[in-house]
Write an enzyme that holds these catalytic residues in place. Structure first.
Site, PDB file in Angstrom:
ATOM      1  N   GLU A 110       0.846  -1.196   0.000  1.00 59.31           N
ATOM      2  CA  GLU A 110       0.000   0.000   0.000  1.00 59.31           C
ATOM      3  C   GLU A 110       0.881   1.246   0.000  1.00 59.31           C
ATOM      4  O   GLU A 110       2.004   1.226   0.493  1.00 59.31           O
ATOM      5  CB  GLU A 110      -0.922  -0.063   1.233  1.00 59.31           C
ATOM      6  CG  GLU A 110      -1.808   1.135   1.474  1.00 59.31           C
ATOM      7  CD  GLU A 110      -2.824   1.437   0.386  1.00 59.31           C
ATOM      8  OE1 GLU A 110      -2.431   1.570  -0.781  1.00 59.31           O
ATOM      9  OE2 GLU A 110      -4.017   1.607   0.712  1.00 59.31           O
ATOM     10  N   ILE A 112       0.094   4.457   1.357  1.00 60.72           N
ATOM     11  CA  ILE A 112       0.089   5.317   2.539  1.00 60.72           C
ATOM     12  C   ILE A 112      -1.071   4.927   3.452  1.00 60.72           C
ATOM     13  O   ILE A 112      -2.119   4.501   2.981  1.00 60.72           O
ATOM     14  CB  ILE A 112      -0.005   6.799   2.090  1.00 60.72           C
ATOM     15  CG1 ILE A 112       0.284   7.769   3.225  1.00 60.72           C
ATOM     16  CG2 ILE A 112      -1.320   7.111   1.452  1.00 60.72           C
ATOM     17  CD1 ILE A 112       0.546   9.184   2.727  1.00 60.72           C
ATOM     18  N   ASP A 114      -3.490   6.510   6.386  1.00 61.63           N
ATOM     19  CA  ASP A 114      -3.922   7.705   7.109  1.00 61.63           C
ATOM     20  C   ASP A 114      -4.748   7.239   8.304  1.00 61.63           C
ATOM     21  O   ASP A 114      -4.221   7.018   9.391  1.00 61.63           O
ATOM     22  CB  ASP A 114      -4.696   8.618   6.150  1.00 61.63           C
ATOM     23  CG  ASP A 114      -5.111   9.922   6.799  1.00 61.63           C
ATOM     24  OD1 ASP A 114      -4.810  10.115   7.982  1.00 61.63           O
ATOM     25  OD2 ASP A 114      -5.739  10.749   6.131  1.00 61.63           O
ATOM     26  N   THR A 118      -8.633   1.873   4.954  1.00 61.93           N
ATOM     27  CA  THR A 118      -8.456   1.162   3.687  1.00 61.93           C
ATOM     28  C   THR A 118      -7.779  -0.186   3.912  1.00 61.93           C
ATOM     29  O   THR A 118      -8.257  -1.219   3.444  1.00 61.93           O
ATOM     30  CB  THR A 118      -7.614   2.017   2.711  1.00 61.93           C
ATOM     31  OG1 THR A 118      -8.232   3.299   2.590  1.00 61.93           O
ATOM     32  CG2 THR A 118      -7.524   1.380   1.343  1.00 61.93           C
ATOM     33  N   LYS A 142       0.923   8.032   8.258  1.00 65.01           N
ATOM     34  CA  LYS A 142       0.650   9.281   8.975  1.00 65.01           C
ATOM     35  C   LYS A 142       0.414   8.978  10.457  1.00 65.01           C
ATOM     36  O   LYS A 142       0.119   7.843  10.811  1.00 65.01           O
ATOM     37  CB  LYS A 142      -0.553   9.979   8.349  1.00 65.01           C
ATOM     38  CG  LYS A 142      -0.258  10.515   6.942  1.00 65.01           C
ATOM     39  CD  LYS A 142      -1.422  11.312   6.375  1.00 65.01           C
ATOM     40  CE  LYS A 142      -1.098  11.784   4.978  1.00 65.01           C
ATOM     41  NZ  LYS A 142      -2.222  12.515   4.356  1.00 65.01           N
TER      42      LYS A 142
HETATM   43  P1  XMP Z   1      -6.908   5.567   5.089  1.00 62.97           P
HETATM   44  O1  XMP Z   1      -7.484   6.735   5.835  1.00 62.97           O
HETATM   45  O2  XMP Z   1      -7.951   4.592   4.656  1.00 62.97           O
HETATM   46  O3  XMP Z   1      -6.304   6.230   3.795  1.00 62.97           O
HETATM   47  O4  XMP Z   1      -5.774   4.916   5.857  1.00 62.97           O
HETATM   48  C1  XMP Z   1      -5.428   5.554   2.989  1.00 62.97           C
HETATM   49  C2  XMP Z   1      -5.657   5.921   1.551  1.00 62.97           C
HETATM   50  O5  XMP Z   1      -5.879   7.310   1.395  1.00 62.97           O
HETATM   51  C3  XMP Z   1      -5.088   7.864   0.389  1.00 62.97           C
HETATM   52  N1  XMP Z   1      -4.259   8.908   1.005  1.00 62.97           N
HETATM   53  C4  XMP Z   1      -3.439   9.708   0.344  1.00 62.97           C
HETATM   54  N2  XMP Z   1      -3.141   9.790  -0.952  1.00 62.97           N
HETATM   55  N3  XMP Z   1      -1.669  11.614  -0.503  1.00 62.97           N
HETATM   56  C5  XMP Z   1      -2.259  10.754  -1.375  1.00 62.97           C
HETATM   57  O6  XMP Z   1      -1.980  10.836  -2.556  1.00 62.97           O
HETATM   58  C6  XMP Z   1      -1.910  11.600   0.816  1.00 62.97           C
HETATM   59  O7  XMP Z   1      -1.355  12.392   1.575  1.00 62.97           O
HETATM   60  C7  XMP Z   1      -2.849  10.585   1.268  1.00 62.97           C
HETATM   61  N4  XMP Z   1      -3.352  10.290   2.489  1.00 62.97           N
HETATM   62  C8  XMP Z   1      -4.209   9.254   2.295  1.00 62.97           C
HETATM   63  C9  XMP Z   1      -4.299   6.742  -0.191  1.00 62.97           C
HETATM   64  O8  XMP Z   1      -4.895   6.393  -1.418  1.00 62.97           O
HETATM   65  C10 XMP Z   1      -4.439   5.590   0.751  1.00 62.97           C
HETATM   66  O9  XMP Z   1      -4.627   4.375   0.068  1.00 62.97           O
HETATM   67 MG    MG Z   2      -4.341   4.230  -2.124  1.00 62.96          MG
END
Ligand code: XMP
Ligand code: MG
Length: 189
Positions: A110, A112, A114, A118, A142
């Protein structure tokens, strides 16, 4: 791309240089190769399937798999949850795997993390398909996620800002930057 040429109108600063990314990818590929090769019976069965998560992880997956020295197969899944820079909180499978994964070792790649939603979603649906194991490899994390599944291989911890480059995008642009950089807030606000 010449790393000295940074589009200042788009990027606040480079957080992780191309050189640092490439060095880390080499380290991760070595660790992954070593860890799977010591698994009992790995070279006969079961197999390793590396799953890149589209679209953000396509470059990371390509770089990583080319440095992994043990036999493996590669497939991709596409998931969607975000608008331009905000999560809807709801994850959907846009493109699924081609084959069943029963008894395979799975390595999820994967871009990233956040909130962690996902990866948790993906882990849950793949677990239901009875693989031999599921491990995770994430380029960047993050700080504020409450993810309950382990990240087995992590590239970098990054601050809570929107980043682009090395596959990461804003509105599907800037994926081609060879570094990971903080996007200017003016671009998305
Ligand atoms: P979650 O919140 O599900 O998010 O952990 C993960 C997905 O969110 C996208 N994501 C980003 N994509 N720059 C990006 O281009 C960022 O700073 C960013 N933060 C989250 C990413 O697709 C990841 O799969
Ligand atoms: Mg992604």
């Amino acid at each position: 791309m010449n790393p000295d040429i940074i589009p200042r109108s788009v990027v606040v600063k480079v957080l992780i240089s191309e050189e640092n990314i490439q060095r880390r990818v080499t380290e991760l590929a070595l660790q992954i190769s070593n860890n799977y090769s010591v698994l009992d019976g790995f070279f006969t069965s079961p197999r390793l399937l590396i799953i890149g998560i589209l679209r953000g992880a396509f470059i990371f997956t390509a770089d990583l798999t080319r440095q992994i020295t043990i036999p493996h197969e590669v497939d991709f899944m596409a998931l969607s949850s975000y608008g331009s820079t905000t999560t809807s909180g709801e994850v959907r499978t846009v493109m699924d795997l081609r084959e069943p994964i029963e008894n395979l070792h799975i390595l999820l790649v994967e871009d990233i993390i956040d909130t962690g939603k996902t990866l948790s979603y993906l882990h849950r649906i793949l677990q239901g398909r009875n693989p031999a194991s599921i491990k995770t490899c994430v380029m960047a994390k993050k700080p504020h996620n409450s993810i309950s599944i382990p990240i087995d291989y992590l590239g970098f911890e990054i601050p809570d800002v929107w980043v682009v480059g090395y596959g990461l995008d804003y509105n599907n642009c800037y994926r081609n930057f060879p570094y990971i950089a903080e996007l200017r807030a003016e671009i998305y606000s």
